[in-house]
Design a protein around this motif. Structure first.
Motif, PDB file in Angstrom:
ATOM      1  N   SER A 194      -8.275  -7.685  -3.546  1.00 22.91           N
ATOM      2  CA  SER A 194      -8.388  -6.376  -3.981  1.00 22.91           C
ATOM      3  C   SER A 194      -8.290  -5.484  -3.421  1.00 22.91           C
ATOM      4  O   SER A 194      -8.453  -4.324  -3.446  1.00 22.91           O
ATOM      5  N   ALA A 195      -9.363  -6.069  -2.373  1.00 21.75           N
ATOM      6  CA  ALA A 195     -10.182  -5.131  -0.442  1.00 21.75           C
ATOM      7  C   ALA A 195      -8.054  -4.649  -0.323  1.00 21.75           C
ATOM      8  O   ALA A 195      -7.947  -3.197   0.153  1.00 21.75           O
ATOM      9  N   ARG A 196      -7.193  -5.128  -0.064  1.00 19.69           N
ATOM     10  CA  ARG A 196      -6.111  -4.653   1.051  1.00 19.69           C
ATOM     11  C   ARG A 196      -5.305  -3.602  -0.141  1.00 19.69           C
ATOM     12  O   ARG A 196      -4.926  -2.571   0.299  1.00 19.69           O
ATOM     13  N   ALA A 197      -5.215  -3.516  -1.640  1.00 23.17           N
ATOM     14  CA  ALA A 197      -4.893  -2.793  -2.783  1.00 23.17           C
ATOM     15  C   ALA A 197      -5.707  -1.441  -2.139  1.00 23.17           C
ATOM     16  O   ALA A 197      -5.521  -0.004  -2.503  1.00 23.17           O
ATOM     17  N   SER A 198      -6.790  -1.394  -2.112  1.00 24.71           N
ATOM     18  CA  SER A 198      -7.095  -0.089  -2.251  1.00 24.71           C
ATOM     19  C   SER A 198      -7.309   0.587  -1.413  1.00 24.71           C
ATOM     20  O   SER A 198      -8.122   1.633  -0.813  1.00 24.71           O
ATOM     21  N   GLY A 199      -7.279  -0.486   0.076  1.00 30.00           N
ATOM     22  CA  GLY A 199      -6.982   1.009   1.168  1.00 30.00           C
ATOM     23  C   GLY A 199      -8.039   0.419   2.209  1.00 30.00           C
ATOM     24  O   GLY A 199      -8.410   0.776   2.769  1.00 30.00           O
ATOM     25  N   GLN A 200      -8.813  -0.558   1.725  1.00 26.02           N
ATOM     26  CA  GLN A 200      -9.844  -1.022   2.517  1.00 26.02           C
ATOM     27  C   GLN A 200      -9.178  -1.993   3.808  1.00 26.02           C
ATOM     28  O   GLN A 200      -8.472  -2.240   3.738  1.00 26.02           O
ATOM     29  N   PRO A 201      -9.846  -1.382   4.788  1.00 26.53           N
ATOM     30  CA  PRO A 201      -9.629  -2.449   6.337  1.00 26.53           C
ATOM     31  C   PRO A 201      -9.515  -3.364   6.144  1.00 26.53           C
ATOM     32  O   PRO A 201      -9.998  -4.478   5.278  1.00 26.53           O
ATOM     33  N   LEU A 202      -8.946  -4.183   6.502  1.00 30.16           N
ATOM     34  CA  LEU A 202      -8.280  -5.754   6.701  1.00 30.16           C
ATOM     35  C   LEU A 202      -9.625  -6.501   7.416  1.00 30.16           C
ATOM     36  O   LEU A 202      -9.679  -6.428   8.155  1.00 30.16           O
TER      37      LEU A 202
ATOM     38  N   SER B 105       6.158   0.766 -10.386  1.00 31.12           N
ATOM     39  CA  SER B 105       5.229  -0.468 -10.244  1.00 31.12           C
ATOM     40  C   SER B 105       5.858  -0.727  -8.970  1.00 31.12           C
ATOM     41  O   SER B 105       6.134  -1.373  -8.268  1.00 31.12           O
ATOM     42  N   GLY B 106       4.652  -1.046  -7.411  1.00 30.64           N
ATOM     43  CA  GLY B 106       4.419  -1.125  -6.831  1.00 30.64           C
ATOM     44  C   GLY B 106       4.598  -0.536  -5.544  1.00 30.64           C
ATOM     45  O   GLY B 106       4.411  -0.783  -4.266  1.00 30.64           O
ATOM     46  N   ALA B 107       5.354   0.752  -5.657  1.00 34.53           N
ATOM     47  CA  ALA B 107       4.999   1.749  -5.227  1.00 34.53           C
ATOM     48  C   ALA B 107       4.033   2.237  -4.614  1.00 34.53           C
ATOM     49  O   ALA B 107       3.386   2.177  -4.323  1.00 34.53           O
ATOM     50  N   LEU B 108       4.346   2.478  -2.740  1.00 36.66           N
ATOM     51  CA  LEU B 108       3.786   2.868  -2.111  1.00 36.66           C
ATOM     52  C   LEU B 108       3.276   4.275  -2.018  1.00 36.66           C
ATOM     53  O   LEU B 108       3.811   5.458  -2.384  1.00 36.66           O
TER      54      LEU B 108
ATOM     55  N   ALA C 249       7.558  -2.914   2.242  1.00 40.31           N
ATOM     56  CA  ALA C 249       8.341  -3.273   1.471  1.00 40.31           C
ATOM     57  C   ALA C 249       7.808  -2.423   0.280  1.00 40.31           C
ATOM     58  O   ALA C 249       8.731  -2.365  -0.276  1.00 40.31           O
ATOM     59  N   ALA C 250       7.058  -2.229   0.145  1.00 37.87           N
ATOM     60  CA  ALA C 250       6.484  -1.291  -0.947  1.00 37.87           C
ATOM     61  C   ALA C 250       6.977   0.068  -1.018  1.00 37.87           C
ATOM     62  O   ALA C 250       6.776   0.597  -1.170  1.00 37.87           O
ATOM     63  N   ALA C 251       7.294   0.376   0.477  1.00 34.97           N
ATOM     64  CA  ALA C 251       7.872   1.984   0.717  1.00 34.97           C
ATOM     65  C   ALA C 251       9.942   2.055   0.414  1.00 34.97           C
ATOM     66  O   ALA C 251       9.621   3.128   0.467  1.00 34.97           O
TER      67      ALA C 251
END
Length: 120
Positions: A22-30, A54-57, A45-47
């Motif tokens: 969920s953190a990765r999806a929200s753009g939070q740092p790893l 669905s799943g697009a960057l 892959a999303a790009a």
């Protein structure tokens, strides 16, 4: 640090954020120990997914990544990138003394068929 297929650059920054999906999806740092190479592969892959599907960057994420590195998502295939990384590594180890024009077709270095790659 040279980049090689199959190796991961791991973040060792304490408190860099949560590595949860969920953190990765929200753009939070790893988080510490996150596989940066894996995350970059997921972003690439999303790009490739068309905008709006669905799943697009997200366009703002793509622009942010392109500000960091315009070549973060190269259009050439991963096999080409691997061969290039190995060729570059060999060239550096040989202090630039690789005669690419005269490289035999059957030359293999670190498992990559560099002779065929150079000829292609």
């Amino acid at each position: 640090m040279p980049s090689h297929a199959g190796r991961f650059l791991r973040s060792g920054v304490p408190g860099a954020g949560s590595g949860t999906p969920s953190a990765r999806a929200s753009g939070q740092p790893l988080g510490a120990g996150a596989a940066i190479g894996t995350r970059l592969s997921e972003l690439r892959a999303a790009a490739q997914v068309l905008a709006g599907e669905s799943g697009a960057l997200a366009p703002e994420r793509r622009r942010a990544l392109e500000k960091i590195d315009p070549w973060w998502c190269p259009v050439w295939p991963i096999t080409w990138q691997r061969a290039y990384a190995v060729a570059r590594s060999w060239w550096l180890e040989a202090d630039g003394r690789v005669d690419w024009a005269r490289l035999p077709l059957d030359t293999v270095f670190e498992g990559e068929q560099l002779g065929r790659w150079v000829q292609a």
